[in-house]
Design an enzyme around this catalytic site. Structure first.
Site, PDB file in Angstrom:
ATOM      1  N   HIS A 139    -100.706  42.954 -41.106  1.00  0.00           N
ATOM      2  CA  HIS A 139    -100.960  42.138 -42.292  1.00  0.00           C
ATOM      3  C   HIS A 139     -99.810  41.181 -42.561  1.00  0.00           C
ATOM      4  O   HIS A 139     -98.712  41.343 -42.036  1.00  0.00           O
ATOM      5  CB  HIS A 139    -101.145  43.042 -43.524  1.00  0.00           C
ATOM      6  N   LYS A 143     -98.994  41.881 -48.311  1.00  0.00           N
ATOM      7  CA  LYS A 143     -99.989  42.952 -48.422  1.00  0.00           C
ATOM      8  C   LYS A 143     -99.433  44.103 -49.254  1.00  0.00           C
ATOM      9  O   LYS A 143     -98.344  44.598 -49.003  1.00  0.00           O
ATOM     10  CB  LYS A 143    -100.377  43.446 -47.026  1.00  0.00           C
TER      11      LYS A 143
END
Length: 164
Positions: A139, A143
């Site tokens: 990610h 995140k």
């Protein structure tokens, strides 16, 4: 039914800002109420606000979703919940609430991810318990929850496909 009064919990997040842009493009909307964090705390949501809305959309945080669920028990406003990392207790409260009012709940609203979840379930059923899947995710640095709701949903799809 035309929807023209929306409450958006998590209005300042990435998804919230995207939704406001899309919703605002429709000239038929009378009111969009944005609820978000102020100085680290979720702004209060009242039963009166929620009761006047035709729908509540939540892409906030577990504390924002908890507040929405607490207030939603006093109203009949339909809910769309896309917040992840809620924990078993809050997930159960949402399930119970869905027996009384319309609730759409997903860890990811992407058509591609939902197709992937279906395919993973099918593959898991066909490949059986001898197959050992591994879920890895990468990610962006912003995140907030790991593992993500999508990764957890993929694990659930594996288990569901195996009917465990």
């Amino acid at each position: 039914m035309e929807i023209n009064r929306v409450i958006l919990i998590g209005s300042e997040g990435r998804m919230g800002r995207s939704l406001i842009e899309v919703i605002s493009d429709g000239s038929h909307f009378i009111e969009i109420i944005g609820i978000d964090h102020i100085e680290g705390k979720m702004a209060p949501l009242t039963a009166d606000q929620l009761g006047r809305a035709q729908i509540a959309i939540d892409f906030s945080s577990p504390s924002g979703t908890k507040q929405l669920v607490d207030v939603a028990g006093e109203c009949d406003t339909p809910l769309i919940i896309g917040t992840t990392g809620l924990g078993a207790s809050l997930e159960e409260r949402i399930r119970e609430l869905s027996e009384r009012i319309p609730v759409v709940r997903a860890s990811n609203f992407s058509m591609g991810i939902n197709l992937l979840l279906s395919l993973v379930g099918t593959a898991s059923r066909v490949l059986g318990e001898d197959f050992c899947p591994e879920i890895m995710e990468i990610h962006h640095k912003m995140k907030k929850d790991a593992p993500s709701g999508t990764a957890l949903s993929l694990g659930d799809a594996v288990l569901s496909g195996r009917q465990i």
